[in-house]
Design an enzyme around this catalytic site. Structure first.
Site, PDB file in Angstrom:
ATOM      1  N   PHE A  76       0.840  -1.195   0.000  1.00 30.22           N
ATOM      2  CA  PHE A  76       0.000   0.000   0.000  1.00 30.22           C
ATOM      3  C   PHE A  76       0.879   1.249   0.000  1.00 30.22           C
ATOM      4  O   PHE A  76       1.840   1.347   0.774  1.00 30.22           O
ATOM      5  CB  PHE A  76      -0.886  -0.017   1.245  1.00 30.22           C
ATOM      6  N   ASN A 127      -2.991   1.766  10.854  1.00 25.41           N
ATOM      7  CA  ASN A 127      -3.679   2.222   9.645  1.00 25.41           C
ATOM      8  C   ASN A 127      -4.141   0.972   8.905  1.00 25.41           C
ATOM      9  O   ASN A 127      -3.448   0.466   8.027  1.00 25.41           O
ATOM     10  CB  ASN A 127      -2.740   3.057   8.771  1.00 25.41           C
ATOM     11  N   PRO A 128      -5.303   0.449   9.282  1.00 24.45           N
ATOM     12  CA  PRO A 128      -5.755  -0.844   8.759  1.00 24.45           C
ATOM     13  C   PRO A 128      -6.481  -0.692   7.423  1.00 24.45           C
ATOM     14  O   PRO A 128      -6.789   0.423   6.994  1.00 24.45           O
ATOM     15  CB  PRO A 128      -6.738  -1.289   9.837  1.00 24.45           C
TER      16      PRO A 128
END
Length: 296
Positions: free
Chosen positions: A84, A186-187
């Site tokens: 990500f 920060n899932p």
């Protein structure tokens, strides 16, 4: 060349077309963007390379994949397929965590869903007194995390500890139960039905973006496990979707092990992350009926 690249990017719907054209040009010329105007002209090979990169960006490949790096606070992190790309709004959560950890002598900081290591490495760089543990499940993301961790350690930052684990595991970090001062996460939190930009849909790992039907599939177990990991008075910060301004604080308040639940907005005023403190007495309480909205 830059003007032509900017026009092509704008026509493709890239919002910051001029800025991205300059970044790509600076990357090709191997100069800082601020010195682009002072650089020599493009060679034929450099023109071809810039054209190729612009074509890929027009196809909505992320800028960070093209340059191989993403800026995060004071860091330049290696990123690419399988991990990500860290976002600027997450810098606010990292900053909050650094501020909280800085109030403690030699804090233990845990970063869950670490991805590229952005939060963990920012804490380690800006707070050398901290012991930092980064947890990530994805094998592909772990490769990027370990690479970034090694590069920052070689640059002189305090090394972080990388743990390969699933943050929804009820036994996560069993050796750290009751010891963590600051836990940040920060899932994946986007609800499955939400349409995301092409840069996200086609390139960010699905498991790092979507958090189930309501976006809370990972946040729920994180809230539960964080309460076990935090020492009394330890703090939790978790990023969430802008539709979760009520849902995530409500989860924290309902748990019974947290106090001082607050909601925080990002720089454009959207709900972005929630914070809470582990009850100082280390106990459960009746679910809290209210929470506050922070100013950051």
């Amino acid at each position: 060349m830059v003007a032509r690249a900017a026009r092509a990017l704008a026509a493709a719907g890239v919002e910051a077309a001029r800025a991205e054209a300059e970044q790509l040009a600076a990357y090709v010329l191997d100069v800082p963007r601020g010195r682009l105007a002072l650089a020599d002209g493009f060679t034929p090979a450099q023109r071809d390379r810039l054209d190729t990169l612009v074509d890929r960006r027009v196809a909505r490949e992320p800028l960070q994949h093209l340059t191989g790096t993403a800026g995060f606070r004071h860091l330049e992190l290696a990123v690419g397929p399988g991990v990500f790309v860290p976002r600027p709004e997450t810098e606010l959560l990292a900053g909050w965590g650094i501020e909280q950890a800085g109030r403690r002598g030699e804090p233990l900081v845990v970063d869950l869903c670490s991805g590229s290591g952005a939060i963990a490495l920012a804490v380690a760089q800006e707070l050398p007194s901290a012991r930092v543990v980064a947890v990530e499940r994805s094998p592909a993301a772990l490769d990027w995390l370990r690479r970034n961790a090694a590069e920052r350690a070689a640059a002189g930052d305090r090394p972080i500890e990388v743990v390969a684990a699933d943050v929804t595991d009820p036994a996560l970090l069993a050796d750290l139960v009751g010891r963590v001062d600051v836990l940040l996460c920060n899932p994946p939190y986007v609800p499955r039905s939400v349409a995301v930009p092409p840069e996200v849909a086609g390139h960010d790992p699905d498991e790092a973006v979507f958090g189930g039907a309501d976006g809370l599939d990972v946040i729920r177990p994180v809230v539960d496990r964080a309460a076990a990991l935090l020492r009394p008075g330890g703090v939790l910060g978790v990023e969430h979707d802008d539709t979760h301004a009520t849902a995530v604080p409500a989860l924290l308040a309902a748990d019974g092990r947290y106090e001082r639940v607050e909601e925080h907005a990002d720089l454009v005023g959207r709900p972005r992350y929630a914070t809470a403190s582990r009850r100082a007495d280390g106990q459960h309480a009746d679910p809290a009926p209210a929470w506050q909205t922070g100013s950051s």
